[in-house]
Scaffold this motif. Structure first.
Motif, PDB file in Angstrom:
ATOM      1  N   LEU A  97      44.464  25.917  27.444  1.00 49.25           N
ATOM      2  CA  LEU A  97      44.455  26.244  28.939  1.00 49.25           C
ATOM      3  C   LEU A  97      42.691  26.026  30.104  1.00 49.25           C
ATOM      4  CD1 LEU A  97      45.619  29.964  27.740  1.00 49.25           C
ATOM      5  CD2 LEU A  97      47.158  28.002  29.094  1.00 49.25           C
ATOM      6  N   TRP A  98      42.919  25.848  30.759  1.00 53.96           N
ATOM      7  CA  TRP A  98      41.820  26.231  32.234  1.00 53.96           C
ATOM      8  C   TRP A  98      41.972  26.488  32.743  1.00 53.96           C
ATOM      9  CZ3 TRP A  98      37.213  23.264  31.284  1.00 53.96           C
ATOM     10  CH2 TRP A  98      37.542  22.336  29.411  1.00 53.96           C
ATOM     11  N   LEU A  99      41.125  27.671  32.991  1.00 51.48           N
ATOM     12  CA  LEU A  99      41.373  29.116  33.828  1.00 51.48           C
ATOM     13  C   LEU A  99      40.080  29.959  34.497  1.00 51.48           C
ATOM     14  CD1 LEU A  99      43.493  31.171  30.911  1.00 51.48           C
ATOM     15  CD2 LEU A  99      44.863  29.836  33.076  1.00 51.48           C
ATOM     16  N   THR A 100      40.676  30.462  36.053  1.00 52.55           N
ATOM     17  CA  THR A 100      39.510  30.674  36.424  1.00 52.55           C
ATOM     18  C   THR A 100      39.062  31.994  35.825  1.00 52.55           C
ATOM     19  OG1 THR A 100      40.684  31.988  37.927  1.00 52.55           O
ATOM     20  CG2 THR A 100      40.409  29.688  38.909  1.00 52.55           C
ATOM     21  N   GLN A 101      38.170  32.089  36.068  1.00 59.52           N
ATOM     22  CA  GLN A 101      37.999  34.444  35.496  1.00 59.52           C
ATOM     23  C   GLN A 101      38.600  34.834  36.227  1.00 59.52           C
ATOM     24  OE1 GLN A 101      33.788  35.190  36.847  1.00 59.52           O
ATOM     25  NE2 GLN A 101      34.806  37.631  36.558  1.00 59.52           N
ATOM     26  N   ASP A 102      39.234  34.765  37.322  1.00 56.45           N
ATOM     27  CA  ASP A 102      40.587  35.974  37.250  1.00 56.45           C
ATOM     28  C   ASP A 102      41.712  35.462  36.304  1.00 56.45           C
ATOM     29  OD1 ASP A 102      38.525  37.267  39.610  1.00 56.45           O
ATOM     30  OD2 ASP A 102      39.769  35.910  41.667  1.00 56.45           O
ATOM     31  N   GLU A 103      42.429  34.186  36.807  1.00 55.20           N
ATOM     32  CA  GLU A 103      43.132  34.269  35.624  1.00 55.20           C
ATOM     33  C   GLU A 103      42.834  34.542  34.345  1.00 55.20           C
ATOM     34  OE1 GLU A 103      44.776  30.094  37.609  1.00 55.20           O
ATOM     35  OE2 GLU A 103      43.346  29.751  36.502  1.00 55.20           O
ATOM     36  N   LEU A 104      41.720  34.305  34.226  1.00 53.03           N
ATOM     37  CA  LEU A 104      41.911  34.573  32.799  1.00 53.03           C
ATOM     38  C   LEU A 104      41.300  35.674  32.304  1.00 53.03           C
ATOM     39  CD1 LEU A 104      40.922  33.464  29.749  1.00 53.03           C
ATOM     40  CD2 LEU A 104      38.163  33.634  30.723  1.00 53.03           C
ATOM     41  N   LEU A 105      40.947  37.056  32.505  1.00 55.86           N
ATOM     42  CA  LEU A 105      40.578  38.125  33.196  1.00 55.86           C
ATOM     43  C   LEU A 105      42.185  39.360  32.966  1.00 55.86           C
ATOM     44  CD1 LEU A 105      37.548  38.859  34.524  1.00 55.86           C
ATOM     45  CD2 LEU A 105      38.078  39.103  32.131  1.00 55.86           C
ATOM     46  N   ALA A 106      43.127  38.534  34.173  1.00 56.22           N
ATOM     47  CA  ALA A 106      44.218  38.871  33.861  1.00 56.22           C
ATOM     48  C   ALA A 106      45.306  38.269  32.814  1.00 56.22           C
ATOM     49  CB  ALA A 106      44.811  38.977  36.098  1.00 56.22           C
ATOM     50  N   HIS A 107      45.242  37.450  32.251  1.00 57.23           N
ATOM     51  CA  HIS A 107      46.134  36.986  31.170  1.00 57.23           C
ATOM     52  C   HIS A 107      46.473  37.795  30.325  1.00 57.23           C
ATOM     53  CE1 HIS A 107      47.878  34.474  28.952  1.00 57.23           C
ATOM     54  NE2 HIS A 107      47.917  33.274  29.374  1.00 57.23           N
ATOM     55  N   PRO A 108      47.694  37.877  30.424  1.00 55.60           N
ATOM     56  CA  PRO A 108      48.846  39.161  29.338  1.00 55.60           C
ATOM     57  C   PRO A 108      48.407  39.177  27.882  1.00 55.60           C
ATOM     58  CG  PRO A 108      50.393  37.501  29.982  1.00 55.60           C
ATOM     59  CD  PRO A 108      49.026  36.971  30.826  1.00 55.60           C
ATOM     60  N   ASP A 109      47.882  37.546  27.158  1.00 47.84           N
ATOM     61  CA  ASP A 109      47.857  37.963  26.176  1.00 47.84           C
ATOM     62  C   ASP A 109      45.996  37.554  25.660  1.00 47.84           C
ATOM     63  OD1 ASP A 109      50.470  37.833  25.553  1.00 47.84           O
ATOM     64  OD2 ASP A 109      50.682  35.519  25.404  1.00 47.84           O
ATOM     65  N   LEU A 110      45.432  38.492  26.530  1.00 45.54           N
ATOM     66  CA  LEU A 110      44.383  37.461  26.172  1.00 45.54           C
ATOM     67  C   LEU A 110      43.082  38.620  24.850  1.00 45.54           C
ATOM     68  CD1 LEU A 110      41.889  36.300  28.034  1.00 45.54           C
ATOM     69  CD2 LEU A 110      41.098  38.495  28.449  1.00 45.54           C
ATOM     70  N   LEU A 111      42.922  37.575  24.400  1.00 42.94           N
ATOM     71  CA  LEU A 111      42.540  38.908  22.741  1.00 42.94           C
ATOM     72  C   LEU A 111      41.009  39.979  23.732  1.00 42.94           C
ATOM     73  CD1 LEU A 111      41.934  39.114  20.411  1.00 42.94           C
ATOM     74  CD2 LEU A 111      39.681  36.926  20.139  1.00 42.94           C
ATOM     75  N   GLY A 112      40.801  41.030  22.987  1.00 47.24           N
ATOM     76  CA  GLY A 112      39.765  41.939  23.364  1.00 47.24           C
ATOM     77  C   GLY A 112      38.754  41.665  23.404  1.00 47.24           C
ATOM     78  N   SER A 113      37.734  41.459  22.865  1.00 42.89           N
ATOM     79  CA  SER A 113      36.371  41.147  22.787  1.00 42.89           C
ATOM     80  C   SER A 113      35.951  40.102  24.051  1.00 42.89           C
ATOM     81  CB  SER A 113      35.920  39.856  21.656  1.00 42.89           C
ATOM     82  OG  SER A 113      36.772  38.887  21.463  1.00 42.89           O
ATOM     83  N   LEU A 114      36.616  39.224  24.529  1.00 41.11           N
ATOM     84  CA  LEU A 114      36.465  38.375  25.907  1.00 41.11           C
ATOM     85  C   LEU A 114      36.507  38.746  27.358  1.00 41.11           C
ATOM     86  CD1 LEU A 114      38.113  34.725  25.831  1.00 41.11           C
ATOM     87  CD2 LEU A 114      37.734  35.480  28.479  1.00 41.11           C
ATOM     88  N   SER A 115      37.194  39.619  26.993  1.00 43.86           N
ATOM     89  CA  SER A 115      37.445  40.614  28.346  1.00 43.86           C
ATOM     90  C   SER A 115      36.131  41.555  28.531  1.00 43.86           C
ATOM     91  CB  SER A 115      38.473  41.723  29.053  1.00 43.86           C
ATOM     92  OG  SER A 115      38.885  41.584  27.819  1.00 43.86           O
ATOM     93  N   ASP A 116      35.225  41.616  26.818  1.00 41.49           N
ATOM     94  CA  ASP A 116      34.223  42.177  27.381  1.00 41.49           C
ATOM     95  C   ASP A 116      32.986  41.835  27.876  1.00 41.49           C
ATOM     96  OD1 ASP A 116      35.412  44.251  26.162  1.00 41.49           O
ATOM     97  OD2 ASP A 116      34.832  44.261  24.134  1.00 41.49           O
ATOM     98  N   PHE A 117      32.886  40.393  27.688  1.00 42.53           N
ATOM     99  CA  PHE A 117      31.943  39.022  27.559  1.00 42.53           C
ATOM    100  C   PHE A 117      32.209  39.444  28.901  1.00 42.53           C
ATOM    101  CE2 PHE A 117      30.943  34.966  29.113  1.00 42.53           C
ATOM    102  CZ  PHE A 117      30.113  34.318  29.075  1.00 42.53           C
TER     103      PHE A 117
END
Length: 117
Positions: A97-117
């Motif tokens: 996946l190539w995602l903008t910051q907003d797309e990444l943070l809104a992704h429903p399957d995002l691994l928790g450690s990534l949103s901390d970053f």
């Protein structure tokens, strides 16, 4: 572990983990464990080759964190060497996946450690 932060044209390179690895089907940045006698740079270059057949150069260490389950992570800003497109290893990666910051943070399957970053 080590985590690769690769940004091109305002988009982050992310992966959906395969069903065969820890945290299956979750979306995160590429990366993995550090083997004996590896430094962070060597480990992330190996992981990028194993997961995506990409050669990368480490630009800088950008962050250190610890996951909720106690894993220490070292986050490295990297850039692609050459112009090869990532090719996923299906044992490790289910989707690229190539995602903008907003797309990444809104992704429903995002691994928790990534949103901390």
């Amino acid at each position: 572990g080590v985590v690769a932060v690769l940004i091109e044209s305002g988009r982050f390179l992310a992966i959906r983990r395969s069903e065969f690895v820890r945290a299956p089907r979750m979306v995160c940045f590429p990366g993995g464990g550090i083997e004996p006698n590896e430094d962070f740079s060597t480990a992330i270059r190996r992981e990028m080759r194993e997961e995506l057949e990409l050669e990368v150069e480490v630009i800088e260490h950008v962050w250190s964190s610890r996951t909720a389950w106690g894993t220490a992570l070292e986050w490295l800003l990297v850039k692609r060497v050459g112009e090869n497109a990532p090719i996923m290893n299906p044992q490790e990666v289910a989707e690229i996946l190539w995602l903008t910051q907003d797309e990444l943070l809104a992704h429903p399957d995002l691994l928790g450690s990534l949103s901390d970053f």
